[in-house]
Write an enzyme that holds these catalytic residues in place. Structure first.
Site, PDB file in Angstrom:
ATOM      1  N   SER A 288     -17.676  16.515 -10.923  1.00 57.89           N
ATOM      2  CA  SER A 288     -16.587  15.824 -11.634  1.00 57.89           C
ATOM      3  C   SER A 288     -15.470  15.418 -10.679  1.00 57.89           C
ATOM      4  CB  SER A 288     -16.036  16.705 -12.758  1.00 57.89           C
ATOM      5  OG  SER A 288     -15.682  17.991 -12.292  1.00 57.89           O
TER       6      SER A 288
ATOM      7  N   HIS B  32     -23.981  30.350  -7.755  1.00 57.56           N
ATOM      8  CA  HIS B  32     -23.003  29.286  -7.536  1.00 57.56           C
ATOM      9  C   HIS B  32     -23.487  28.438  -6.379  1.00 57.56           C
ATOM     10  CE1 HIS B  32     -19.168  27.316  -6.482  1.00 57.56           C
ATOM     11  NE2 HIS B  32     -18.824  27.551  -7.731  1.00 57.56           N
TER      12      HIS B  32
ATOM     13  N   ASP C  91     -18.274  31.184 -15.522  1.00 57.92           N
ATOM     14  CA  ASP C  91     -18.860  30.875 -16.825  1.00 57.92           C
ATOM     15  C   ASP C  91     -19.461  32.100 -17.512  1.00 57.92           C
ATOM     16  OD1 ASP C  91     -18.350  28.046 -16.710  1.00 57.92           O
ATOM     17  OD2 ASP C  91     -19.923  27.923 -15.206  1.00 57.92           O
TER      18      ASP C  91
ATOM     19  N   ARG D 211     -12.610  33.907 -10.008  1.00 51.23           N
ATOM     20  CA  ARG D 211     -12.173  33.457 -11.335  1.00 51.23           C
ATOM     21  C   ARG D 211     -12.765  34.355 -12.415  1.00 51.23           C
ATOM     22  NH1 ARG D 211     -14.252  27.441 -11.172  1.00 51.23           N
ATOM     23  NH2 ARG D 211     -16.041  28.648 -10.434  1.00 51.23           N
TER      24      ARG D 211
ATOM     25  N   THR E  74     -32.439  33.755  -5.910  1.00 57.12           N
ATOM     26  CA  THR E  74     -31.070  33.219  -5.967  1.00 57.12           C
ATOM     27  C   THR E  74     -30.303  33.651  -4.738  1.00 57.12           C
ATOM     28  OG1 THR E  74     -29.009  33.186  -7.243  1.00 57.12           O
ATOM     29  CG2 THR E  74     -30.281  35.214  -7.336  1.00 57.12           C
ATOM     30  N   LYS E  75     -29.519  32.736  -4.183  1.00 54.53           N
ATOM     31  CA  LYS E  75     -28.709  33.054  -3.012  1.00 54.53           C
ATOM     32  C   LYS E  75     -27.469  33.848  -3.384  1.00 54.53           C
ATOM     33  CE  LYS E  75     -30.203  29.005  -0.355  1.00 54.53           C
ATOM     34  NZ  LYS E  75     -29.768  27.723   0.290  1.00 54.53           N
TER      35      LYS E  75
ATOM     36  N   LYS F 119       0.799  -1.229   0.000  1.00 54.79           N
ATOM     37  CA  LYS F 119       0.000   0.000   0.000  1.00 54.79           C
ATOM     38  C   LYS F 119       0.831   1.278   0.000  1.00 54.79           C
ATOM     39  CE  LYS F 119      -4.382  -1.666   1.880  1.00 54.79           C
ATOM     40  NZ  LYS F 119      -5.371  -1.535   2.981  1.00 54.79           N
TER      41      LYS F 119
ATOM     42  N   LEU G  28     -25.983  20.300 -15.934  1.00 54.77           N
ATOM     43  CA  LEU G  28     -25.935  21.041 -14.676  1.00 54.77           C
ATOM     44  C   LEU G  28     -24.509  21.268 -14.183  1.00 54.77           C
ATOM     45  CD1 LEU G  28     -28.912  19.530 -12.627  1.00 54.77           C
ATOM     46  CD2 LEU G  28     -28.856  21.584 -14.042  1.00 54.77           C
ATOM     47  N   HIS G  29     -23.526  20.828 -14.953  1.00 49.33           N
ATOM     48  CA  HIS G  29     -22.138  20.977 -14.486  1.00 49.33           C
ATOM     49  C   HIS G  29     -21.285  21.698 -15.521  1.00 49.33           C
ATOM     50  CE1 HIS G  29     -18.598  20.483 -12.232  1.00 49.33           C
ATOM     51  NE2 HIS G  29     -18.323  19.201 -12.428  1.00 49.33           N
TER      52      HIS G  29
ATOM     53  N   ARG H  24      -9.687  20.435 -15.573  1.00 50.55           N
ATOM     54  CA  ARG H  24     -10.099  19.852 -14.295  1.00 50.55           C
ATOM     55  C   ARG H  24      -9.247  18.648 -13.895  1.00 50.55           C
ATOM     56  NH1 ARG H  24     -14.421  21.009 -11.167  1.00 50.55           N
ATOM     57  NH2 ARG H  24     -13.598  23.075 -11.674  1.00 50.55           N
TER      58      ARG H  24
END
Length: 463
Positions: A269, A345, A402, A354, A394-395, A188, A298-299, A428
Site C-alpha cells: 500500500s 512477516h 495481525d 506492534r 517459515t523464516k 516545483k 496478501l496485504h 496507513r
C-alpha cells in the site's frame, strides 16, 4: 533508590536527545515546522547525490526479480525504517519510545494519530499544545462535501467497504489544491505546500468517510454523528462509528491507528501511494490506489483471517483449552496445506513489536484478560513458534501485529470482519501521505524500474 520507570524515562530522554529529538515549548504550526526541517533534508539529499551516488548498497539477484523485488534496497522513505531484528523505528524512535513521548488525547493514555502524524512528517516530537492544535485543524476540515456523501449513500451496501473507501477517497480529488495549483502553473519548490494541504484535508476526512461506510453497510438504522470540534481524530472516528461511549475501544483505536500508521515504504500500500504519487497524481488519487492495494488478501485482510481462524479453533476445542489441544490444531492447519494466519512477516525475523504493544494494552485491562478469545490469542502465541520452527517452512515463526489486532476489535463489539481493513486504511494514511509531502519537497523523480523477460534474463546470465 531510583525507580525502574524513572530510569527508563531518563534512558528514553537520553536517546531522544542523542537523535536530535526533544520536546520543545514551541507553538509553531505543522507547516512552519516543516518549513524549518525541509531545507536541511534537501541539503542532505544534495550531498548524497554529489558524494555517494556511485556507492553500492545492494545486489540484485535473479531471485529478487522473480520474487516480487522482495528485499531490494531501492526506495527512499524518510518516516520509518524496519529492522529485521528490532522492528520498526519512526525517525529513530521505537514503539515504546513513542508511547512515552508522544502526547495522548486529553484524559487518555495512548498516543494520538495527530502526534504520530507530526512525528512522521517532521521528525520532531510535538508538544501537547501542538498536537491539540493539529487536532483542532483536522476537526475543522473533517466534514465531507455533499457530493461525496451522495456518492457513498448511493452505493449498494453489498459493495465491499474497501471498494467504497477507495471510491470516496478518489472522488475527493475534485477539491484537490495540488491539482488546481499545478494546472495554474506553480514552481516545483511550491509543490510540497499544496500537497501538504491535500494530505491534511484527506486525513481529516477519512474518519467521516469510513464511519459513513460502516453505518450504511452494517447499521443503516443509526443516525450519524457530526464531527466534534473538541475531539481528536480517533475520538471523532470512534464517536461516528457509534462507539463514542466505549472509552476502552477508543483508546485501543488510538493505539492501533498510531502503530499501523507507517511500516516503511516497501509494503504494497505504501509503495503504491509512492509509485502513483511519483507521476504527480494528487494525494487523493495516489492514496485511493494504495487502498486498493491494501484490500488484497496478501496485504490488509490478515487480521480478519486471524480472527476467523482463532474462532474456528475455539469452536473445535471448546472449553477444553490446553497446550496439547492448541498444538494439535496448529498441526492440523499446517498439514492441511494452510498457513497459520498472524505469524511470520516479509521482513521481520523476531516478534513484531506492534504485537507486543497491543498485548501490553490487553494486560492492563481486566475485561480483556478475562476474554476467552484474547486468552486464546496469548496461549497460541506461546505455543505456535515452536510448532512453526518444527514445521520448518517459515523464516519467522513469531506473531505479527495481525495475530491480536482484530481479536480486540471483536471483543469490544466491532464484529464486522470485512470492515477491519477500512480501519487499517484510515491508519496507513499517516505514513503514506506524509511521504508524498516529502517526495515533493525533495523533488523525487518518477519511479521507473527496468524489467526483463525470462529470455532476456537467461541471456544476461549467459553473458
Amino acid at each position: 533508590m531510583i525507580g525502574r520507570s524513572s530510569l527508563l524515562a531518563k534512558s528514553v530522554a537520553r536517546n531522544i536527545s542523542h537523535n536530535g529529538f526533544r520536546r520543545l515549548a514551541s507553538t509553531k504550526s505543522l507547516k512552519e515546522t516543516l518549513q524549518e526541517v525541509i531545507p536541511a533534508k534537501q541539503e542532505q539529499l544534495k550531498k548524497l547525490k554529489a558524494e555517494h551516488s556511485q556507492a553500492v548498497v545492494g545486489e540484485v539477484k535473479v531471485e529478487n526479480i522473480l520474487g516480487g523485488m522482495r528485499g531490494l534496497k531501492a526506495m527512499l522513505w524518510e518516516a520509518s525504517v524496519l529492522d529485521p531484528n528490532e522492528g520498526i523505528r519512526f525517525h529513530g524512535l521505537t514503539i515504546p519510545d513513542c508511547q512515552k513521548v508522544l502526547p495522548p488525547a486529553p484524559g487518555g493514555k495512548e498516543m494520538t494519530a495527530e502526534s504520530m502524524l507530526w512525528l512522521l512528517l517532521t521528525g520532531k516530537v510535538p508538544t501537547p499544545e501542538q498536537s491539540r492544535q493539529l487536532s483542532a485543524e483536522l476537526a475543522e476540515k473533517g466534514e465531507l462535501p455533499h457530493f461525496v456523501t451522495q456518492l457513498i449513500d448511493s452505493l449498494p451496501k453489498t459493495l465491499h467497504p474497501m471498494t467504497q473507501l477507495g471510491m470516496g477517497v478518489a472522488a475527493l480529488n475534485h477539491d484537490s489544491e495540488f491539482q488546481a495549483a499545478y494546472e495554474r502553473g506553480i514552481k516545483k519548490p511550491e509543490y510540497w505546500t499544496y500537497t501538504l494541504e491535500d494530505c491534511l484535508n484527506l486525513i481529516a476526512k477519512l474518519p467521516a468517510l469510513a464511519a459513513r461506510i460502516y453505518r450504511n453497510v452494517y447499521h443503516p438504522e443509526r443516525s450519524l454523528e457530526s464531527v466534534d470540534k473538541n475531539l481528536d481524530l480517533v475520538g471523532n472516528y470512534s464517536n461516528m462509528l457509534g462507539f463514542g461511549q466505549n472509552e476502552h475501544l477508543t483508546e485501543y483505536l488510538r493505539l492501533y491507528i498510531a502503530l499501523h500508521g507507517d511500516h516503511e515504504g516497501g509494503n504494497a500500500s505504501a509503495h503504491t501511494a509512492h509509485l502513483v504519487g511519483s507521476t504527480l497524481s494528487d494525494p487523493y488519487l495516489s492514496y485511493s490506489a494504495a487502498l486498493f492495494a491494501l484490500a488484497g488478501p496478501l496485504h490488509g485482510l490478515a487480521n480478519q483471517e486471524v480472527l476467523r481462524w482463532q474462532m474456528a479453533m475455539q469452536k473445535e476445542i471448546g472449553d477444553n483449552i490446553t497446550h496439547e489441544n492448541i498444538k494439535d490444531y496448529l498441526w492440523k492447519t499446517l498439514k492441511s496445506g494452510q498457513v497459520v494466519p498472524g505469524y511470520g512477516h516479509g521482513v521481520l525475523r523476531n516478534p513484531d513489536p506492534r504485537f507486543t504493544a497491543l498485548q501490553e494494552f490487553c494486560k492492563t485491562r481486566p475485561d480483556l484478560q478475562a476474554s476467552p478469545i484474547i486468552q486464546l490469542v496469548q496461549q497460541t502465541a506461546d505455543i505456535a513458534p515452536d510448532v512453526l520452527k518444527e514445521h520448518g517452512k517459515t523464516k519467522n515463526p513469531y506473531p505479527n501485529v495481525d495475530a491480536t489486532s482484530g481479536c480486540v476489535l471483536y471483543h469490544y463489539g466491532l464484529t464486522e470482519f470485512k470492515y477491519y481493513t477500512v480501519i487499517f486504511g484510515v491508519s496507513r494514511a499517516l505514513g503514506a501521505l506524509t511521504q508524498l509531502v516529502w517526495a515533493r519537497a525533495l523533488g523525487l523523480p518518477l519511479e521507473r524500474p527496468k524489467s526483463y523477460s525470462m529470455d532476456a534474463l537467461q541471456k544476461l546470465i549467459k553473458n
